[in-house]
Scaffold this active site. Structure first.
Site, PDB file in Angstrom:
ATOM      1  N   ASN A  11       0.875  -1.164   0.000  1.00 51.32           N
ATOM      2  CA  ASN A  11       0.000   0.000   0.000  1.00 51.32           C
ATOM      3  C   ASN A  11       0.916   1.219   0.000  1.00 51.32           C
ATOM      4  OD1 ASN A  11      -1.336   2.377   1.013  1.00 51.32           O
ATOM      5  ND2 ASN A  11      -3.036   1.091   1.670  1.00 51.32           N
ATOM      6  N   GLU A  38      -3.904   1.729  -2.942  1.00 57.39           N
ATOM      7  CA  GLU A  38      -4.092   3.142  -2.584  1.00 57.39           C
ATOM      8  C   GLU A  38      -3.202   4.034  -3.454  1.00 57.39           C
ATOM      9  OE1 GLU A  38      -5.078   5.824   1.372  1.00 57.39           O
ATOM     10  OE2 GLU A  38      -4.011   3.937   1.645  1.00 57.39           O
ATOM     11  N   TYR A 112      -7.707  -3.853  -2.323  1.00 53.51           N
ATOM     12  CA  TYR A 112      -7.645  -2.801  -1.310  1.00 53.51           C
ATOM     13  C   TYR A 112      -9.009  -2.742  -0.635  1.00 53.51           C
ATOM     14  CZ  TYR A 112      -7.203   1.837   0.822  1.00 53.51           C
ATOM     15  OH  TYR A 112      -7.187   2.887   1.724  1.00 53.51           O
ATOM     16  N   ASP A 156      -3.845  -4.866   0.724  1.00 53.74           N
ATOM     17  CA  ASP A 156      -4.188  -4.278   2.005  1.00 53.74           C
ATOM     18  C   ASP A 156      -5.628  -4.677   2.302  1.00 53.74           C
ATOM     19  OD1 ASP A 156      -4.784  -2.752   4.192  1.00 53.74           O
ATOM     20  OD2 ASP A 156      -4.416  -0.812   3.243  1.00 53.74           O
ATOM     21  N   ASN A 158      -6.900  -4.573   5.300  1.00 57.79           N
ATOM     22  CA  ASN A 158      -7.343  -3.684   6.371  1.00 57.79           C
ATOM     23  C   ASN A 158      -7.924  -4.417   7.580  1.00 57.79           C
ATOM     24  OD1 ASN A 158      -6.860  -0.835   6.393  1.00 57.79           O
ATOM     25  ND2 ASN A 158      -7.914  -0.716   4.431  1.00 57.79           N
ATOM     26  N   ASP A 259       2.794   4.466   5.249  1.00 60.64           N
ATOM     27  CA  ASP A 259       2.683   3.894   6.591  1.00 60.64           C
ATOM     28  C   ASP A 259       2.641   2.366   6.547  1.00 60.64           C
ATOM     29  OD1 ASP A 259       0.209   4.139   5.356  1.00 60.64           O
ATOM     30  OD2 ASP A 259      -0.818   4.991   7.085  1.00 60.64           O
ATOM     31  N   HIS A 260       2.668   1.796   5.348  1.00 56.37           N
ATOM     32  CA  HIS A 260       2.744   0.350   5.172  1.00 56.37           C
ATOM     33  C   HIS A 260       4.134  -0.043   4.677  1.00 56.37           C
ATOM     34  CE1 HIS A 260      -1.730  -0.540   5.114  1.00 56.37           C
ATOM     35  NE2 HIS A 260      -1.726   0.772   4.955  1.00 56.37           N
TER      36      HIS A 260
END
Length: 269
Positions: A11, A38, A112, A156, A158, A259-260
Site C-alpha cells: 500500500n 491506494e 484494497y 491491504d 485492512n 505507513d505500510h
C-alpha cells in the site's frame, strides 16, 4: 529448469507522491510482479513511463482520482485482466491478472479493502457497514473455481486477524481492523476458499507480525505499535511452490514513507 517468481504487495499511499521510494524498492528488490494499493491516481495519470524505464512494461491499472486505486506492474506479460466492482460503489479496489509461471498461468488478485472508519458499528458508521458488505462479497466469490487453480491473493485487506497481528490484542479489540466481527469474517473468507496464509506459514502464530505503523507515532520504530493489515494468500494448488516470505520493515523508515511496508513472497516450480 526451475522457474522462480517473486510477487510484492505494498500500500503505497499515493503512487505519484511516493514514486521515489517505489523506484528505490524496485532497484533494490527487483520483484517480478509488484501489486500496489491506494495509488490515488486516475488511470490516465499513472506514471507508466517510470515503470517501463525500470523494466516493467506490463501494467494493469484500476484507478480513480484522489482515492483508492490498485495497480499491478510486471516484468512478465499480463493476461485476462479483470476489474471487479463491489457493493455497487464504483470504487477502484480490485484488479486481477494472469502471470506466466512455469507451465501454467498464475492468477494474481490485488485488493484494497475499505478501512471502515473509526467506529466499529455499522448502525452509526456507514463506512464500517460498507467494509463488512465488501468482505461478504469477497467470501461469496473467492472460492470454488477461484481457488481450484494456482492463485495468489494479495493486498491491504485492512484487517489484522490474529492475536499477534497487533501490538496489543486486548487494547485493540474494539478498534476497527481488529474487532471480532472483522477478524472472524476475514478468517471465513480465507477458510471458505481454502486459502493459505502465506505469511503465517513462515512466522509462527505466537510471534508478532506487522506491516503497518501509524504516522501518528512520534517514533514509529521505537513504539512498534504495528498491525498486520497487508496479506498474501495462496490457493491450495500453489501451496507447495511457496518458498519464502518477508516484510521489508526498513521501507517504513525511508524518506517520505508510506505507513505500510512491502511484503514479498517467493514461488518456485
Amino acid at each position: 529448469m526451475t522457474d522462480r517468481l517473486t510477487i510484492a504487495t505494498w500500500n503505497i499511499n499515493s503512487v505519484r507522491l511516493r514514486l521515489p521510494i517505489v523506484e528505490k524498492f524496485i532497484l533494490e528488490q527487483a520483484p517480478d510482479v509488484l501489486c500496489l494499493q491506494e495509488t490515488k491516481c486516475p488511470d490516465a495519470n499513472f506514471p507508466e513511463a517510470a515503470f517501463r524505464k525500470l523494466g516493467y512494461p506490463h501494467i494493469a491499472i484500476n484507478g480513480q482520482k484522489g482515492y483508492h486505486g490498485v495497480a499491478t506492474i510486471s516484468r512478465r506479460p499480463l493476461a485476462n485482466i479483470e476489474k471487479r466492482g463491489f457493493c455497487d460503489k464504483g470504487d477502484a479496489r480490485h484488479i486481477a491478472v494472469d502471470v506466466a509461471f512455469s507451465d501454467s498461468p498464475l492468477r494474481v488478485h490485488n485488493f484494497y479493502v475499505p478501512a471502515g472508519g473509526d467506529e466499529p458499528d455499522a448502525a452509526i458508521n456507514p463506512k464500517f457497514g460498507h467494509k463488512l458488505d465488501f468482505m461478504a462479497e469477497m467470501k461469496a466469490w473467492l472460492n470454488g473455481a477461484e481457488t481450484e487453480r494456482p492463485a495468489v491473493l494479495v493486498g491491504d485487506l485492512n484487517v489484522a486477524p490474529y492475536e499477534h497481528d497487533v501490538w496489543s490484542h486486548k487494547a485493540l479489540l474494539k478498534i476497527v481492523s481488529h474487532t471480532p466481527v472483522e477478524t472472524e469474517l476475514l478468517e471465513a473468507i480465507r477458510s471458505h476458499g481454502g486459502w493459505i496464509d502465506a505469511m503465517r506459514r513462515f512466522v509462527p502464530m505466537e510471534e508478532k507480525l506487522y506491516t503497518w505503523w501509524s504516522y501518528r507515532a512520534r517514533d514509529w520504530a521505537a513504539a512498534d505499535k504495528g498491525r498486520r493489515l497487508d496479506h498474501v494468500w495462496v490457493s491450495p494448488p500453489l501451496a507447495d511452490r511457496l518458498k519464502a516470505m518477508r516484510v521489508l520493515r526498513a521501507a517504513r523508515g525511508w524518506d517520505k514513507p508510506s505507513d505500510h511496508a512491502p511484503v514479498i513472497a517467493v514461488f518456485e516450480e
